[in-house]
Every structure is written in structure tokens, then in C-alpha cells.
Design a protein around this motif. Structure first.
Motif, short mmCIF file in Angstrom:
data_model
loop_
_atom_site.label_atom_id
_atom_site.label_comp_id
_atom_site.label_asym_id
_atom_site.label_seq_id
_atom_site.Cartn_x
_atom_site.Cartn_y
_atom_site.Cartn_z
N TYR A 171 0.39 3.26 -3.25
CA TYR A 171 -1.03 3.54 -3.46
C TYR A 171 -1.29 4.32 -4.74
O TYR A 171 -2.34 4.17 -5.38
N THR A 205 -1.67 0.36 7.96
CA THR A 205 -2.76 0.00 7.05
C THR A 205 -4.07 -0.30 7.79
O THR A 205 -5.09 -0.52 7.16
N PHE A 219 0.81 -1.21 0.00
CA PHE A 219 0.00 0.00 0.00
C PHE A 219 0.85 1.27 0.00
O PHE A 219 0.33 2.37 -0.19
N ALA A 238 -5.82 2.12 -1.79
CA ALA A 238 -5.32 1.65 -0.50
C ALA A 238 -6.43 1.82 0.54
O ALA A 238 -7.44 2.49 0.28
#
Length: 281
Positions: A235, A267, A232, A245
Motif C-alpha cells: 500500500y 482486504t 495491497f 488500498a
């Protein structure tokens, strides 16, 4: 024990006007016991990829090794492979067909040649693993809620005692509560049994919360492969291929750009809270 793909290609309808390459030179290894998420937009090849893992679909070229043995070798025990690598399709409740829940979950073990008593023992054990109430064992599966049907379908695969559980969008169509219940149960299964879990999902929040590794598919190719934080981090690249993301990732990057001294790789909400608290210490 692992599943290894070596330069796997798959072409739909070769030699016709409908020819399409669904997988392009995919190589990867999934060790035993890992919880892996596979993400990608519609048509990225993620569902085609998982259908290769238990031999349901045969690669046009390349190798797939399970426990070091090529599943395409002559005489390979494909039936044994499908007992070891259990695949739960999207909307698995469409596969339910027996008169009651217990009979439905017994179907797999029965095909493995087990006695009725062994089948029922396996079925009850699997239903218990997915948190399905005993009072509904003799109920028709068609009278259950969507979430309950998913549990029964997953139990039907678990009753065969696979070492690998492959789930294709197991929470599709469920409400948030049902989605969380199913994925919490899968996470518990992974921790308690040590089985490999491969989860295909369109929800970035779900994969960020549950998996330890993410494989991103794009146009039949492996685009990214790493921990949720590593994946991520890209992203902006994900956005270019129609993905995103988790919302937390955007918040953390925004805070970083505003001068806050923190890592933007969180995350999940829990990871973000821990990182923000750390930055204030």
C-alpha cells in the motif's frame, strides 16, 4: 483458453510532437474463467490496455494471443475475436440507440447473422442474466435510470455470448446502490457462466471485494500483479503513484503495528472480521 500479451508496446501519434508511449513492454496472461481487476491512476494505461484485448487498438509492437493464436497474424478473424471478447466502455449508455430495449440488445446478434427469432431469444436470455425486468423490454432505453441503462448495455454484449467480458469503469457515475447492484450481477454472471471477467475500476474497495487477481498499471507499465492481499500489502508503494488500498487494509496494518497478533492482508470487512475473531481464539 486464455489471453496472452507478450512484450506489448503502444505509442500514440508516433513521429509527431504529440508522441506518447501509453504501454511499455507489457507481458501477462489471463486464463479462461478468471475474475481480474485492473487499477491505475488516470493516464496509467489501463484503458489503453483493455482496448488491445479484442483488437480495437493495435499494438505498436509485441504479440497478443487469444487461445494460442496471434491476433495480428494475416487473415486472423478479428470479427470473431470481438464476438468472443466483449468490451463494455465507460458510460456505455451513450452507445444505446434503438427504439426499445429489446431491439438494442438484439443489435449484436443481428450483426452475427442470426435470425430475428434467434436474436430475440439471445436478447431475452442476456437481459435475464443481468436482472433486467421484462416489463421494460419495449421501453425506450433513453427513459431508463442510469443503472438500468448499464444493464442493457452489458446485456447487449452478453447477447453475443462472449467468453470474455471486459468492463471499463462500469459503475462510473452511479450511486452506491446502483454500483453494488451492477457489480453483484457481474459477480453472479462470472460464477454461473464461468466466463472471464476483466474489470477496470478506480475503487479499491470494489476490486478487493469482487476480483481474485489485481493488475496495477503505472505509466504504461505493469507495476504489480497478484491476489488482492498480495497487491495491497504494497500500500505504501501504491500511495506513491497516486493510489491507495481499501480502508480495511489501513486498519489491519494499524492493529498489527499496535501489537495485535493478526495478518494484515485482509482486504474486505468480512476478511478482517474473520481474522480478528481468529486472533482472539
Amino acid at each position: 483458453m486464455s489471453i496472452t500479451l507478450e512484450h506489448v508496446n503502444y505509442v500514440y501519434s508516433p513521429g509527431t510532437a504529440y508522441e506518447k508511449q501509453a504501454l511499455k513492454d507489457v507481458s501477462l496472461e489471463i486464463p479462461q474463467g478468471q475474475f481480474v481487476g485492473i487499477i491505475g491512476h488516470t493516464g496509467s494505461g489501463k484503458s489503453t490496455l483493455i482496448q488491445h484485448l479484442n483488437g480495437l487498438t493495435k499494438a505498436t509492437s509485441g504479440k497478443i494471443l487469444y487461445e494460442g493464436k496471434n491476433i495480428y497474424d494475416e487473415g486472423y478473424d478479428m470479427r470473431g475475436l470481438r464476438s468472443q471478447v466483449g468490451l463494455v466502455f465507460q458510460y456505455p449508455e451513450h452507445q444505446l440507440f434503438e427504439v426499445d430495449v429489446l431491439s438494442d440488445v438484439c443489435f449484436g446478434p443481428k450483426n452475427q447473422g442470426l435470425s430475428q427469432e434467434e436474436c430475440e431469444d439471445r436478447a431475452k436470455e442476456a437481459l435475464e442474466l443481468v436482472g433486467f425486468p421484462e416489463k421494460y423490454y419495449k421501453q425506450s432505453p433513453f427513459e431508463l435510470s442510469g443503472g438500468q441503462k448499464r444493464r442493457v448495455a452489458i446485456a447487449g454484449v452478453l447477447a453475443m455470448r462472449p467468453k470474455v467480458l471486459v468492463l471499463d469503469e462500469p459503475t462510473a457515475g452511479l450511486d452506491p446502490k446502483g454500483r453494488d447492484e451492477i457489480l453483484d450481477q457481474v459477480e453472479r454472471l462470472h460464477k454461473e457462466t464461468g466466463m472471464t471477467v476483466i474489470l477496470v475500476s478506480h475503487s479499491m474497495e470494489d476490486v478487493a471485494r469482487y476480483v481474485e487477481r489485481i493488475i496495477v498499471m503505472n505509466r504504461g507499465e505493469k507495476m504489480l500483479d497478484g491476489t488482492p492481499g498480495e497487491v495491497f500489502r504494497h500500500y505504501k508503494e501504491l500511495e506513491k503513484v497516486g493510489l491507495a488500498a481499501p480502508q480495511v487494509t489501513y486498519v489491519m496494518h494499524d492493529l498489527k503495528e499496535r501489537g495485535f497478533d493478526l495478518s494484515p492482508d485482509a482486504t474486505t470487512i468480512e476478511e478482517a472480521a474473520d481474522e480478528i475473531m481468529r486472533s482472539y481464539q
